[in-house]
Design a protein around this motif. Sequence first.
Motif, PDB file in Angstrom:
ATOM      1  N   ILE A  93      17.194 -16.948 -77.985  1.00 56.88           N
ATOM      2  CA  ILE A  93      17.889 -16.306 -79.257  1.00 56.88           C
ATOM      3  C   ILE A  93      19.335 -15.573 -78.385  1.00 56.88           C
ATOM      4  O   ILE A  93      19.423 -15.387 -77.302  1.00 56.88           O
ATOM      5  N   SER A  94      20.229 -15.802 -79.251  1.00 55.27           N
ATOM      6  CA  SER A  94      21.604 -15.193 -78.746  1.00 55.27           C
ATOM      7  C   SER A  94      21.803 -13.858 -79.519  1.00 55.27           C
ATOM      8  O   SER A  94      21.557 -13.626 -80.717  1.00 55.27           O
ATOM      9  N   MET A 116      20.003  -6.858 -72.021  1.00 52.93           N
ATOM     10  CA  MET A 116      19.045  -7.721 -71.047  1.00 52.93           C
ATOM     11  C   MET A 116      18.146  -6.547 -70.738  1.00 52.93           C
ATOM     12  O   MET A 116      17.001  -6.999 -70.713  1.00 52.93           O
ATOM     13  N   ASP A 117      18.402  -5.583 -70.122  1.00 51.48           N
ATOM     14  CA  ASP A 117      17.290  -4.300 -69.883  1.00 51.48           C
ATOM     15  C   ASP A 117      16.419  -4.016 -70.928  1.00 51.48           C
ATOM     16  O   ASP A 117      15.090  -4.124 -70.946  1.00 51.48           O
ATOM     17  N   LEU A 118      17.045  -4.153 -72.086  1.00 50.63           N
ATOM     18  CA  LEU A 118      15.954  -3.725 -73.330  1.00 50.63           C
ATOM     19  C   LEU A 118      15.105  -5.135 -73.696  1.00 50.63           C
ATOM     20  O   LEU A 118      13.729  -4.831 -73.836  1.00 50.63           O
ATOM     21  N   VAL A 129      17.012 -15.636 -73.393  1.00 53.91           N
ATOM     22  CA  VAL A 129      18.146 -14.853 -74.034  1.00 53.91           C
ATOM     23  C   VAL A 129      19.644 -15.489 -73.622  1.00 53.91           C
ATOM     24  O   VAL A 129      19.821 -15.632 -72.587  1.00 53.91           O
ATOM     25  N   LEU A 130      20.515 -15.562 -74.658  1.00 60.01           N
ATOM     26  CA  LEU A 130      21.836 -15.748 -74.357  1.00 60.01           C
ATOM     27  C   LEU A 130      22.722 -14.722 -74.902  1.00 60.01           C
ATOM     28  O   LEU A 130      22.496 -14.159 -76.275  1.00 60.01           O
ATOM     29  N   ILE A 131      23.588 -14.163 -74.094  1.00 59.48           N
ATOM     30  CA  ILE A 131      24.532 -13.124 -74.460  1.00 59.48           C
ATOM     31  C   ILE A 131      25.627 -13.460 -74.986  1.00 59.48           C
ATOM     32  O   ILE A 131      26.170 -14.356 -74.586  1.00 59.48           O
ATOM     33  N   LYS A 132      25.914 -13.205 -76.142  1.00 60.01           N
ATOM     34  CA  LYS A 132      27.076 -13.579 -77.038  1.00 60.01           C
ATOM     35  C   LYS A 132      28.241 -12.689 -76.644  1.00 60.01           C
ATOM     36  O   LYS A 132      28.246 -11.594 -76.990  1.00 60.01           O
ATOM     37  N   VAL A 133      29.302 -13.444 -76.365  1.00 60.53           N
ATOM     38  CA  VAL A 133      30.745 -12.608 -76.117  1.00 60.53           C
ATOM     39  C   VAL A 133      31.718 -13.317 -76.667  1.00 60.53           C
ATOM     40  O   VAL A 133      31.661 -14.642 -76.616  1.00 60.53           O
ATOM     41  N   VAL A 151      22.371 -14.010 -65.870  1.00 61.76           N
ATOM     42  CA  VAL A 151      22.349 -13.746 -67.179  1.00 61.76           C
ATOM     43  C   VAL A 151      23.145 -14.893 -68.042  1.00 61.76           C
ATOM     44  O   VAL A 151      24.301 -14.919 -67.758  1.00 61.76           O
ATOM     45  N   HIS A 152      22.490 -15.655 -68.807  1.00 65.09           N
ATOM     46  CA  HIS A 152      23.004 -16.668 -69.369  1.00 65.09           C
ATOM     47  C   HIS A 152      23.779 -16.302 -70.634  1.00 65.09           C
ATOM     48  O   HIS A 152      23.403 -15.337 -71.535  1.00 65.09           O
ATOM     49  N   CYS A 153      24.971 -16.822 -70.812  1.00 63.35           N
ATOM     50  CA  CYS A 153      26.035 -16.542 -71.906  1.00 63.35           C
ATOM     51  C   CYS A 153      26.213 -17.452 -72.955  1.00 63.35           C
ATOM     52  O   CYS A 153      26.409 -18.779 -72.766  1.00 63.35           O
TER      53      CYS A 153
END
Length: 323
Positions: A93-94, A116-118, A129-133, A151-153
């Motif tokens: 999920i992004s 990410m902590d959540l 998880v993908l962090i969207k920036v 952390v994958h982005c």
Amino acid sequence: MMDKLSQLRAMTAVVADTGDINAIRQFTPLDATTNPSLLLKAAQQAEYQPLIEEAIAWAAAQSGSNEEQTALCCDRLAVKIGYEILQIVPGRISTEVDARLSFDTQATLTRARRIMDLYTQMGVAPERVLIKVASTWEGIKAAEILEREGVHCNLTLLFSFAQARACADAGVTLISPFVGRILDWHLQNTSATSFAPDEDPGVQSVRRIYHFYKEHGFDTTVMGASFRNTGQIEALAGCDSLTISPDLLAQLAEDRGELTRALTPQSASGNSVRALGESDFRFQHNDDAMAHEKLGEGIRKFVLDQIALEDQIKARAQQGVPA
């Protein structure tokens, strides 16, 4: 003959561009992507109301000002929706960082780590998880640090070749070049009234990035995004990944025509390329009028939808949420 969606799955990772759980169940994508606009739509759906109530109650129990609690609530809601989606999709999920932080590397890092902590608190593995920036220089630098931390982005709002080069240099996991918004700009700012799929400027942009990455051996995944029609999707069949709205997924699922592969991985030449420095990045990106305008516009739109979501949450909190 198989439908085109099934044919596409055989050559490209199909991702759902939605926060609608029912649509995700229907089309069974590998991954799903969300953003403030999609979360705002999702928040109107009945099945998400318990998640909103839980997020409000959880945030109210945290320390901080009302504004800080609202921000916490939004992150909690995004993660709760992401968690629900991960119960359906087998992949990732992004989840997007607040677009108002797009030009602040440190603030982006802080918010991304909190998201990410959540997820970790809910038992979600980091690789899901993908962090969207946003693909600003500051966002790309934040992603570079996050990637080193494991952390994958997903670098979003990508319109220029300079953005794509800088993302590859930073070693980000995935980029989301926006096909449809590039087409929108050319229809609004040139004499053209339409483009054939192969001549579509958004399609051509993704093809250029894809071939550059494969030629030079970059591992970053290219995920075409923001489609206006199935012709654009078909012209990018074979791309690493494509994130597609439910409406267009349905059209592909109903089409029994033959789908020809348009993109094929090439053997890397091994030729290295000089990393793009900040001054070159800023000049090349701003020299592309379309990319410069659409990046700013995209950030502004996401900010407006983020604020609208926050306003809804504040109004809901004031009405009182069942314990």
